[in-house]
Scaffold this active site. Sequence first.
Site, PDB file in Angstrom:
ATOM      1  N   ASP A 202      -2.743   5.166   8.927  1.00 38.55           N
ATOM      2  CA  ASP A 202      -1.335   5.033   8.544  1.00 38.55           C
ATOM      3  C   ASP A 202      -0.447   5.923   9.421  1.00 38.55           C
ATOM      4  OD1 ASP A 202       0.865   4.301   7.035  1.00 38.55           O
ATOM      5  OD2 ASP A 202       0.078   5.038   5.122  1.00 38.55           O
TER       6      ASP A 202
ATOM      7  N   ASP B 254       4.678  -3.195   3.158  1.00 35.11           N
ATOM      8  CA  ASP B 254       4.488  -2.602   1.830  1.00 35.11           C
ATOM      9  C   ASP B 254       5.015  -3.524   0.742  1.00 35.11           C
ATOM     10  OD1 ASP B 254       3.110  -0.358   2.450  1.00 35.11           O
ATOM     11  OD2 ASP B 254       4.827   0.989   2.481  1.00 35.11           O
TER      12      ASP B 254
HETATM   13  C1  DGJ Z   1       2.315   3.612   3.462  1.00 36.39           C
HETATM   14  C2  DGJ Z   1       1.364   2.459   3.389  1.00 36.39           C
HETATM   15  O1  DGJ Z   1       1.946   1.296   3.874  1.00 36.39           O
HETATM   16  C3  DGJ Z   1       0.904   2.301   1.945  1.00 36.39           C
HETATM   17  O2  DGJ Z   1       0.080   1.177   1.831  1.00 36.39           O
HETATM   18  C4  DGJ Z   1       0.198   3.554   1.516  1.00 36.39           C
HETATM   19  O3  DGJ Z   1      -0.979   3.717   2.256  1.00 36.39           O
HETATM   20  C5  DGJ Z   1       1.117   4.756   1.674  1.00 36.39           C
HETATM   21  N1  DGJ Z   1       1.679   4.818   3.000  1.00 36.39           N
HETATM   22  C6  DGJ Z   1       0.368   6.030   1.383  1.00 36.39           C
HETATM   23  O4  DGJ Z   1       1.097   7.151   1.656  1.00 36.39           O
END
Ligand code: DGJ
Length: 730
Positions: free
Chosen positions: A479, A549
């Site tokens: 991430d 997301d």
């Molecule tokens: C952003 C990601 O897109 C989410 O799926 C998740 O992993 C969060 N970060 C965690 O901080």
Amino acid sequence: MGICFYEKEKVFQIDTKNTSYVIALIDKEGFVGHAYYGKRLYEADVAYLTRMQEGCRTPETNERDRLSFYDCFPMEYPTHGIGDFRESALRVEDANGHWANKLTYKGHEIFAGKKKLAGLPATWCEKEEDAQTLELTLEDKEAGLEVVLSYSVFADVDAVVRSARIVNVSETTVYLTKAMSASFDMDNRDYDKILLYGSWARERHIDRTPVNYGIQMARSNRGEGGHQEHAFTALLEKNADQNHGEVYGMDLIYSGNFRTLMEKNQFDNIRTMTGINPEDFRWELVPGAQFQTPEAVLVYSEEGLGGMSRCFHDLYRNHLIRGYYRDKKRPILINNWEATYFNFSTEKLLSIARDASALGIEMLVMDDGWFGNRYDDNRALGDWEVNEEKLQGGLGYLVDEVNKLGMKFGIWFEPEMISPESELYKEHPDWAIQVPGRVPGLARNQMVLDISREEVADYIFEKMAKVLHSANIEYVKWDMNRPLSDIASAALPKERQGEIFHRYVLGVYRMQERLLTEFPNLLLENCSGGGARFDAGMLYYSPQIWTSDDTDAIERLEIQEGTALIYPLSAMGAHVSDCPNHTVGRTTPFATRGVVALAGTFGYELDVTKISENDRNQIPEQCRTYHKYNDLVRTGDYYRMASYRETHTHDAYMVVAKDKTEALVTYVMVKRRANSRSRNIKLLGLDPDKTYRIEGQERTYLGSTLMNAGILAEDTWGDNQAWLYHIVEA
Ligand code: DGJ
């Protein structure tokens, strides 16, 4: 496929099965011009398209108007400062601070296969005979500069990939302030352009507008591609749609700052260009040094946007994505992020895993919050030690227990980040990117590590590797939750601070390459606060990327449509989540969420121990459906019949097997109209002469009937309903 140099005509012709790209050498000075790109030609002599017999003419016949020539000639790699006043691809400052450059032909080489690009992701071919490459060397004798333009084509896909290598053959140090990957000029035929724009949770929405005079561009200066704009552009005829008309697409295999632009000039020509964003870019080239640009991808299709998408999909599936999972069905995962956020323990994760495995889910992914004192998103990034207060019994115990349930185990990292409140920051505050003497701007209360520095990248990599070696971990979600700002690197002298952005990206690539070398069977999924790093560069390292997301099925229709314009469905991370949806608050049927997620890698993002029994009971069937169709979805040809973005009522797309023996149609009715009847949908891409059956129905249809007369798609009560139609050869 083939690349030829026609000596007499002084023309290079670069052919794929259905397209040609022609470069002409003009004048005794050897100017290198772009003559043609489009549908396949069967004679090479189209140098007349550079129009050097008209108006301004060439310096050979009209020296007094040299500048007029420069300002209208379709330069294959336009330089700066000598009189081509359109956007340039190259700008170099010499030892005296001057920046005028003129490039002319020096030599060329045509060879089978394709070379690697040092330190950068790029397309590749398995066997030499699968690709052919032209390396065209241009020179500026006065400046002591050479530019090697590289063009490759593949036997199985209508795409041309290009890059440039700039070599300092002088005896003094120079500074590159612009080095684009590709530029090409063409006549305007009243084209529209498509750019992708968005925001967090609203990535890659399609924006189609006319090409206007002057410069229009998409760009990033965030250190990553970003949610907002995308390094892709298409030029298309006014009447071009999903299935008809001429379309030119251009994408960049890069994950950092980019600039993609088109410029319509006084002669109604369009110059299109892509590469590293020159803003904040300055690269020192000592004598003998070279700079390699990222690779650009050009696609031409006369079968509309769909034809263009299918070319990109084939190129990326066959010649960009690598590794163990490239051609494999991915395990159905359940991720605990939306289920628990930071509030989890070994027991909580195991309770999710127990229920999930019984329902057919194959991998548990432990998301953010398992390390250091990471009880919320304010701290601990960089402290990659397991938090045994949360994970009682340790990581090894948790993974073993999950494995005992027959499930794989995956883990989340955010390797490039550091929290000011962390052990790592206490030890190495200078590892965080920040301008000395200035308070750095935080985002999500975190800072970015200076991954351009090898010792920083190596330290983090070793921490990650230690965790990964400590248990049977088969998946990593990588991430990145904030862009880069307050740019400064403690490791570079002042005249090289302009190298940081690109060196940072090279550092990320180096880390990911190391990860895949040390853990060759690992399934890597890139992610950046949702889909800010869904780009072709990342696809070289991870066969799948988290798309957004926003997991709401209806929002996803537009996000996935924009993403699938370029990227194969096999790469799109897509999950079924709980309702009301955590991003938009919408409630959609569980079945619809499943159908929409089937267009991607498929998984779950919910607390399976808490959802309603009705929803939970649908999971086994959804998992069976995924297994039944995923080979087709991953490898087939993608066609779109309707876009919710345009219809405002429904969405329809399908995937057809390469051998046309089966297809899967997805139809989502977002808004039901009162007193409406079934909707007629004409299918695409089938074999007109084959006989098909719609699974579950008795009668058969010719492919031509399904494509010309269409099917009648269901119309039932309520909004947000979705159906799958499996078309099989009878
Ligand atoms: C952003 C990601 O897109 C989410 O799926 C998740 O992993 C969060 N970060 C965690 O901080």
